[in-house]
Design an enzyme around this catalytic site. Structure first.
Site, short mmCIF file in Angstrom:
data_model
loop_
_atom_site.label_atom_id
_atom_site.label_comp_id
_atom_site.label_asym_id
_atom_site.label_seq_id
_atom_site.Cartn_x
_atom_site.Cartn_y
_atom_site.Cartn_z
N LYS A 154 0.83 -1.21 0.00
CA LYS A 154 0.00 0.00 0.00
C LYS A 154 0.87 1.26 0.00
O LYS A 154 0.60 2.20 -0.74
CB LYS A 154 -0.96 -0.04 1.19
CG LYS A 154 -2.01 -1.14 1.06
CD LYS A 154 -2.96 -1.17 2.22
CE LYS A 154 -4.06 -2.20 2.00
NZ LYS A 154 -3.55 -3.58 1.87
N LYS A 168 -8.26 1.90 5.34
CA LYS A 168 -7.84 0.51 5.38
C LYS A 168 -6.51 0.36 6.11
O LYS A 168 -5.69 1.28 6.13
CB LYS A 168 -7.72 -0.08 3.97
CG LYS A 168 -6.94 0.75 2.96
CD LYS A 168 -7.10 0.14 1.56
CE LYS A 168 -6.58 1.04 0.48
NZ LYS A 168 -6.77 0.48 -0.87
N ASN A 188 1.06 -4.63 -5.79
CA ASN A 188 1.22 -5.94 -5.15
C ASN A 188 2.48 -6.62 -5.65
O ASN A 188 2.67 -6.78 -6.87
CB ASN A 188 -0.01 -6.81 -5.45
CG ASN A 188 -1.28 -6.23 -4.86
OD1 ASN A 188 -1.64 -6.52 -3.74
ND2 ASN A 188 -1.95 -5.39 -5.63
N ARG A 205 -16.09 -3.36 -1.96
CA ARG A 205 -14.82 -3.99 -2.29
C ARG A 205 -14.96 -4.86 -3.53
O ARG A 205 -15.92 -5.62 -3.66
CB ARG A 205 -14.32 -4.84 -1.12
CG ARG A 205 -14.12 -4.07 0.17
CD ARG A 205 -13.89 -5.00 1.34
NE ARG A 205 -15.04 -5.88 1.59
CZ ARG A 205 -15.05 -6.87 2.46
NH1 ARG A 205 -13.96 -7.12 3.17
NH2 ARG A 205 -16.13 -7.61 2.61
N GLU A 262 -2.86 0.28 -5.22
CA GLU A 262 -1.89 -0.59 -4.56
C GLU A 262 -0.91 -1.11 -5.60
O GLU A 262 -1.22 -1.17 -6.79
CB GLU A 262 -2.57 -1.79 -3.87
CG GLU A 262 -3.43 -1.44 -2.67
CD GLU A 262 -3.94 -2.68 -1.94
OE1 GLU A 262 -3.35 -3.77 -2.12
OE2 GLU A 262 -4.91 -2.56 -1.19
N ARG A 320 -6.70 -5.23 -11.94
CA ARG A 320 -5.36 -5.76 -11.67
C ARG A 320 -4.56 -5.75 -12.97
O ARG A 320 -4.86 -6.52 -13.89
CB ARG A 320 -5.45 -7.17 -11.09
CG ARG A 320 -4.14 -7.95 -11.01
CD ARG A 320 -3.09 -7.28 -10.13
NE ARG A 320 -3.52 -7.04 -8.78
CZ ARG A 320 -3.51 -7.97 -7.80
NH1 ARG A 320 -3.09 -9.19 -8.07
NH2 ARG A 320 -3.90 -7.65 -6.58
N ARG A 350 -12.03 -6.39 -11.15
CA ARG A 350 -12.75 -7.08 -10.08
C ARG A 350 -13.89 -6.17 -9.62
O ARG A 350 -13.66 -5.13 -9.01
CB ARG A 350 -11.78 -7.44 -8.96
CG ARG A 350 -10.70 -8.42 -9.43
CD ARG A 350 -9.44 -8.38 -8.60
NE ARG A 350 -8.81 -7.08 -8.67
CZ ARG A 350 -7.77 -6.74 -7.90
NH1 ARG A 350 -7.28 -7.59 -7.04
NH2 ARG A 350 -7.25 -5.54 -8.02
N ASP A 360 -2.86 -2.33 -8.92
CA ASP A 360 -4.31 -2.19 -8.84
C ASP A 360 -4.70 -0.77 -9.23
O ASP A 360 -4.15 0.21 -8.69
CB ASP A 360 -4.80 -2.51 -7.42
CG ASP A 360 -4.66 -3.98 -7.09
OD1 ASP A 360 -4.43 -4.78 -8.02
OD2 ASP A 360 -4.77 -4.34 -5.91
#
Length: 322
Positions: free
Chosen positions: A125, A160, A283, A233, A281, A210, A225, A273
Site C-alpha cells: 500500500k 484501510k 502488489n 470492495r 496498490e 489488476r 474485479r 491495482d
C-alpha cells in the site's frame, strides 16, 4: 532448470485459479524440475548455507491429487536455478525474517524472484506514494485528527489497514461521517497503527483492475474485479466478479511508466491495482489473476512469466561469465 517454489502448503492450493500452480504447470511443460517448501522450512545454521527441507514434485494432470512427491531432501537454496517466493500475505514478522534468509541465499549465489530486498522495500500500500502523478488523494497517518481533516476535505473516503489483504478491514465513510470515530479507533488502535485513507473513487463500480507487469512490461489484459450487491470492495476474496479486459490507454501508460522501474529493482512480477485512472496498490508478494485472464481472453500469462524468468536467468548467467 531446477525451480524451488517457496509457498503456502501445496495441499491448500485451489488449482483452478491459483497463479503459482499456473507457473508450475508451464514450467513443467517446458521440462523444468519442480520442488516446493514452505517458509517455515527455511533454515540457516552457523557455518552453513541457507537451506530447506524441500519436496521434489511432479504434476499429475488430475484436479484433485494434482501433484505427487518424488522425494524429500535437504537442499541449499543456492543450488537451484531459481527460487520463486510465492508466500501469500500477510507481510508479518515471519515473512520479514524469511526475506532475510532469502537474501542470504542470494549472497551465496542463489537467484530469488521477486528479490527479497525489493519485497521489503515495497510495502504494497505504501509503495504507491512514490508515484503521486498516478494516485488519487491519499493519506498515511496514525493520528485521528489527520483522518478527520482528510474526511472533511474529501467527504467520501476509504480507510484501510496497511497490512490487510483480500479486502479485509476496508471501510467507506460518506459525507455524514457516520461511525468515523469508531472506525478510526478500530484501525489505528489508539494511535499505535498506521492507516491508509483515500478519497473514494466512484469508478470502483466499473472494477478494481489488476494490471500485471512481467519483466518490466504490462500484460495486454487486466482483470477488473467488480463489487457485487452493496459491497464496496472488488476483491475476489470479498466476492467480487472478475472480468478480463484489454488495457485502457491509462492502464498502458501506468504499466509502461512503472514497469522498467520495478524490474530494475528486482520485481520480475508485480500486480498494479487501478481504479479509474488511479493506482491504489502495488502488489509484489504473490500477485495473482493469471488463470482468470487466460480463461477469459486466451492470453497465456504463465507463458509470459516463464519466458521472462528464463530470460532473466540467461542474463544473470551472462553477467557471471563477464
Amino acid at each position: 532448470m531446477k525451480l524451488l517454489f517457496v509457498a503456502d502448503p501445496l495441499e491448500q492450493f485451489k488449482i483452478y485459479k491459483d497463479t503459482t500452480f499456473a507457473m508450475m504447470r508451464e514450467a513443467a511443460r517446458r521440462g523444468h524440475d519442480l520442488a516446493a517448501c514452505e517458509p517455515r522450512q527455511l533454515r540457516w545454521e552457523r557455518g552453513g548455507r541457507v537451506s530447506a527441507q524441500v519436496r521434489d514434485i511432479a504434476l499429475t494432470g488430475n484436479e484433485r491429487d494434482w501433484f505427487v512427491v518424488r522425494g524429500t531432501r535437504d537442499a541449499a537454496l543456492a543450488d537451484f536455478d531459481a527460487v520463486l517466493m510465492r508466500k501469500d500475505p500477510p507481510f508479518d514478522s515471519e515473512y520479514f525474517y524469511a526475506t532475510h534468509l532469502l537474501e542470504q541465499a542470494e549472497r551465496e549465489g542463489g537467484r530469488v524472484f521477486n528479490r527479497p530486498r525489493a519485497l521489503r522495500d515495497h510495502p504494497e500500500k505504501l509503495a504507491i506514494m512514490e508515484f503521486p502523478e498516478f494516485i488519487g488523494p491519499t493519506l498515511i497517518t496514525r493520528e485521528a485528527q489527520d483522518i478527520r481533516r482528510f474526511h472533511e476535505e474529501h467527504q467520501d473516503i476509504i480507510l484501510k489497514p496497511l497490512d490487510g489483504m483480500g479486502g479485509t478491514g476496508i471501510f467507506r465513510v460518506g459525507p455524514n461521517g457516520m461511525n468515523l470515530g469508531s472506525i478510526i479507533e478500530t484501525l489505528n488502535q489508539g494511535g499505535n497503527q498506521s492507516v491508509m485513507v483515500q478519497k473514494f473513487l466512484p469508478q470502483i463500480a466499473e472494477g478494481d483492475k489488476r494490471v500485471l507487469i512481467i519483466g518490466g512490461k504490462p500484460v495486454p489484459f487486466c482483470l477488473a474485479r467488480i463489487p457485487q450487491g452493496n459491497e464496496v470492495r472488488g476483491n475476489l476474496a470479498a466476492g467480487g466478479l472478475g472480468v478480463a479486459r484489454p488495457l485502457s490507454a491509462r492502464d498502458q501508460e501506468i504499466g509502461e511508466a512503472l514497469g522498467p522501474i520495478l524490474q530494475q529493482r528486482g520485481l520480475l512480477l508485480a500486480g498494479v491495482d487501478v481504479i479509474g485512472e488511479c493506482i491504489t496498490e502495488i502488489n509484489v508478494t504473490s500477485p495473482t489473476c493469471f488463470q482468470e485472464i487466460q480463461q477469459q481472453t486466451g492470453c497465456d500469462v504463465a507463458t509470459l512469466f516463464v519466458d521472462a524468468l528464463e530470460q532473466e536467468l540467461k542474463k544473470l548467467k551472462t553477467l557471471l561469465r563477464l
